[in-house]
Design an enzyme around this catalytic site. Sequence first.
Site, PDB file in Angstrom:
ATOM      1  N   ASN A  11      48.322  55.955  -1.378  1.00  0.00           N
ATOM      2  CA  ASN A  11      48.389  56.968  -0.424  1.00  0.00           C
ATOM      3  C   ASN A  11      49.442  58.022  -1.210  1.00  0.00           C
ATOM      4  O   ASN A  11      50.576  57.709  -1.298  1.00  0.00           O
ATOM      5  CB  ASN A  11      49.398  56.391   0.857  1.00  0.00           C
ATOM      6  CG  ASN A  11      50.015  57.173   1.716  1.00  0.00           C
ATOM      7  OD1 ASN A  11      49.339  58.735   1.668  1.00  0.00           O
ATOM      8  ND2 ASN A  11      50.893  57.052   2.571  1.00  0.00           N
ATOM      9  N   TRP A  12      48.665  59.039  -1.472  1.00  0.00           N
ATOM     10  CA  TRP A  12      49.338  59.963  -2.186  1.00  0.00           C
ATOM     11  C   TRP A  12      50.233  60.954  -1.450  1.00  0.00           C
ATOM     12  O   TRP A  12      50.946  61.900  -1.977  1.00  0.00           O
ATOM     13  CB  TRP A  12      48.163  61.022  -3.041  1.00  0.00           C
ATOM     14  CG  TRP A  12      47.550  60.365  -4.131  1.00  0.00           C
ATOM     15  CD1 TRP A  12      47.410  59.036  -4.430  1.00  0.00           C
ATOM     16  CD2 TRP A  12      46.289  60.848  -4.968  1.00  0.00           C
ATOM     17  NE1 TRP A  12      46.520  58.877  -5.338  1.00  0.00           N
ATOM     18  CE2 TRP A  12      45.993  59.842  -5.517  1.00  0.00           C
ATOM     19  CE3 TRP A  12      46.063  62.269  -5.067  1.00  0.00           C
ATOM     20  CZ2 TRP A  12      44.822  60.197  -6.890  1.00  0.00           C
ATOM     21  CZ3 TRP A  12      44.979  62.422  -6.093  1.00  0.00           C
ATOM     22  CH2 TRP A  12      44.467  61.240  -6.844  1.00  0.00           C
ATOM     23  N   LYS A  13      50.138  60.853  -0.215  1.00  0.00           N
ATOM     24  CA  LYS A  13      51.194  61.704   0.769  1.00  0.00           C
ATOM     25  C   LYS A  13      50.731  63.357   0.418  1.00  0.00           C
ATOM     26  O   LYS A  13      49.904  63.473   0.010  1.00  0.00           O
ATOM     27  CB  LYS A  13      52.419  61.216   0.576  1.00  0.00           C
ATOM     28  CG  LYS A  13      52.545  59.645   0.519  1.00  0.00           C
ATOM     29  CD  LYS A  13      54.395  59.238   0.951  1.00  0.00           C
ATOM     30  CE  LYS A  13      53.963  57.727   1.280  1.00  0.00           C
ATOM     31  NZ  LYS A  13      55.238  57.388   1.346  1.00  0.00           N
TER      32      LYS A  13
ATOM     33  N   HIS B 171      50.996  56.112  10.134  1.00  0.00           N
ATOM     34  CA  HIS B 171      51.805  55.856   9.049  1.00  0.00           C
ATOM     35  C   HIS B 171      53.128  56.335   9.791  1.00  0.00           C
ATOM     36  O   HIS B 171      53.385  57.249  10.302  1.00  0.00           O
ATOM     37  CB  HIS B 171      51.575  56.764   7.795  1.00  0.00           C
ATOM     38  CG  HIS B 171      52.493  56.416   6.636  1.00  0.00           C
ATOM     39  ND1 HIS B 171      53.748  56.886   6.634  1.00  0.00           N
ATOM     40  CD2 HIS B 171      52.123  55.751   5.649  1.00  0.00           C
ATOM     41  CE1 HIS B 171      54.325  56.486   5.342  1.00  0.00           C
ATOM     42  NE2 HIS B 171      53.258  55.714   4.806  1.00  0.00           N
TER      43      HIS B 171
ATOM     44  N   GLU C 293      55.574  57.913   8.590  1.00  0.00           N
ATOM     45  CA  GLU C 293      56.140  59.356   8.437  1.00  0.00           C
ATOM     46  C   GLU C 293      55.464  60.194   9.409  1.00  0.00           C
ATOM     47  O   GLU C 293      56.162  61.091   9.978  1.00  0.00           O
ATOM     48  CB  GLU C 293      55.666  59.679   7.152  1.00  0.00           C
ATOM     49  CG  GLU C 293      56.643  59.175   5.825  1.00  0.00           C
ATOM     50  CD  GLU C 293      56.105  59.078   4.569  1.00  0.00           C
ATOM     51  OE1 GLU C 293      55.132  59.733   4.288  1.00  0.00           O
ATOM     52  OE2 GLU C 293      56.524  58.336   3.931  1.00  0.00           O
TER      53      GLU C 293
ATOM     54  N   GLU D  33      54.211  48.098   7.025  1.00  0.00           N
ATOM     55  CA  GLU D  33      55.021  48.812   6.163  1.00  0.00           C
ATOM     56  C   GLU D  33      56.591  48.828   6.741  1.00  0.00           C
ATOM     57  O   GLU D  33      56.671  49.651   7.786  1.00  0.00           O
ATOM     58  CB  GLU D  33      54.488  50.171   5.711  1.00  0.00           C
ATOM     59  CG  GLU D  33      53.238  50.286   5.411  1.00  0.00           C
ATOM     60  CD  GLU D  33      52.972  51.548   4.733  1.00  0.00           C
ATOM     61  OE1 GLU D  33      52.665  51.275   3.397  1.00  0.00           O
ATOM     62  OE2 GLU D  33      53.059  52.715   5.279  1.00  0.00           O
TER      63      GLU D  33
ATOM     64  N   GLY E   4      59.574  54.266   0.233  1.00  0.00           N
ATOM     65  CA  GLY E   4      60.011  55.403  -0.578  1.00  0.00           C
ATOM     66  C   GLY E   4      61.598  55.249  -0.859  1.00  0.00           C
ATOM     67  O   GLY E   4      62.011  56.224  -1.201  1.00  0.00           O
TER      68      GLY E   4
ATOM     69  N   SER F  55      57.628  50.693  -1.203  1.00  0.00           N
ATOM     70  CA  SER F  55      58.191  50.603  -2.666  1.00  0.00           C
ATOM     71  C   SER F  55      57.540  49.467  -3.508  1.00  0.00           C
ATOM     72  O   SER F  55      58.004  48.687  -4.233  1.00  0.00           O
ATOM     73  CB  SER F  55      59.602  50.334  -2.553  1.00  0.00           C
ATOM     74  OG  SER F  55      60.211  51.248  -1.795  1.00  0.00           O
TER      75      SER F  55
ATOM     76  N   GLY G  67      52.668  54.084  -2.332  1.00  0.00           N
ATOM     77  CA  GLY G  67      53.020  55.419  -2.151  1.00  0.00           C
ATOM     78  C   GLY G  67      53.209  55.811  -3.473  1.00  0.00           C
ATOM     79  O   GLY G  67      52.266  56.317  -4.224  1.00  0.00           O
ATOM     80  N   GLY G  68      54.438  55.983  -3.719  1.00  0.00           N
ATOM     81  CA  GLY G  68      54.854  56.502  -5.129  1.00  0.00           C
ATOM     82  C   GLY G  68      54.266  56.341  -6.275  1.00  0.00           C
ATOM     83  O   GLY G  68      53.662  57.151  -7.141  1.00  0.00           O
TER      84      GLY G  68
HETATM   85  P1  PGA Z   1      56.115  54.014  -1.168  1.00  0.00           P
HETATM   86  O1  PGA Z   1      55.314  54.296  -0.051  1.00  0.00           O
HETATM   87  O2  PGA Z   1      55.182  52.875  -1.802  1.00  0.00           O
HETATM   88  O3  PGA Z   1      56.217  55.155  -1.833  1.00  0.00           O
HETATM   89  O4  PGA Z   1      56.951  53.329  -0.606  1.00  0.00           O
HETATM   90  C1  PGA Z   1      54.333  53.635   0.764  1.00  0.00           C
HETATM   91  C2  PGA Z   1      53.642  54.193   2.113  1.00  0.00           C
HETATM   92  O5  PGA Z   1      54.341  55.082   2.379  1.00  0.00           O
HETATM   93  O6  PGA Z   1      52.644  54.008   2.221  1.00  0.00           O
END
Ligand code: PGA
Length: 252
Positions: A9-11, A94, A96, A164, A170, A210, A231-232
């Site tokens: 997930n590149w956000k 998600h 977010e 999640e 994050g 994470s 994500g990251g």
């Molecule tokens: P993260 O994000 O790996 O940066 O914690 C995961 C996600 O939001 O899908």
Amino acid sequence: MRVPMIAGNWKMNTTVSEAIKLVNEMRAGLDEITNVDKVICPPFISLAAVRELIKGSSIKLGAQNLYFEEKGAYTGEISPLMLADLCEFVIIGHSERRQYFNETGEIVNKKVKAALRAGLKPILCIGESFEENEAGRTEEVVTEQLMASSARIYYLSGLIIAYEPVWAIGTGRAATGKQANKTIGFIRRTVSEKYGKRIARDVRILYGGSVTAENAAEFMNQPEIDGALVGGASLKANEFLSIVRQTSKIKQ
Ligand code: PGA
């Protein structure tokens, strides 16, 4: 047998040219691994370019969101039909989006339905907040989120669940493999009670929050965890590749 999945997930990261560069760095390595579903989810505006780059490879494409209407006067939104023309998967609900864009269970449910109607495979995100975790409410919260957006047909259509925990996203503070396995086992039992053993056996449930190249093995070694939503670490070609390679080895 559930095919393991690693989704990136590149956000809201990467311009179109950065997305192209990143895909070029990871394409060959990802394509070599055949026992894992590898999904990359760049921002909407890069989907078309990335789609061209991965054509003929085993890499799959996903979006990060959609709107639930098919078309019309919804300035700035992207419809399920537009996405179905470009990609196979879509991340829905998600944390977010729930947190910053006020997506309720009802909206998430509409989006899941709309995605399936268009032939997309939703990756439905659920997970508890820090406070809910501290209060011992994890199982209650994930059950509520699961039930708000679930129907038997969803599972039969290839819905994927990503557990999640919000406090792990994050933050660099991942859950432990054991913790995640326990909650994912609970989610699978809940699906089983509601929709039957077969569906529960087949539904893929990922862990997210994470995940890095360092801790990926801890999660992939757990029997209930079918992969990860990253994500990251999905923004670094080598790290994402390492996570996919480790998953391939552990889950073979
Ligand atoms: P993260 O994000 O790996 O940066 O914690 C995961 C996600 O939001 O899908």
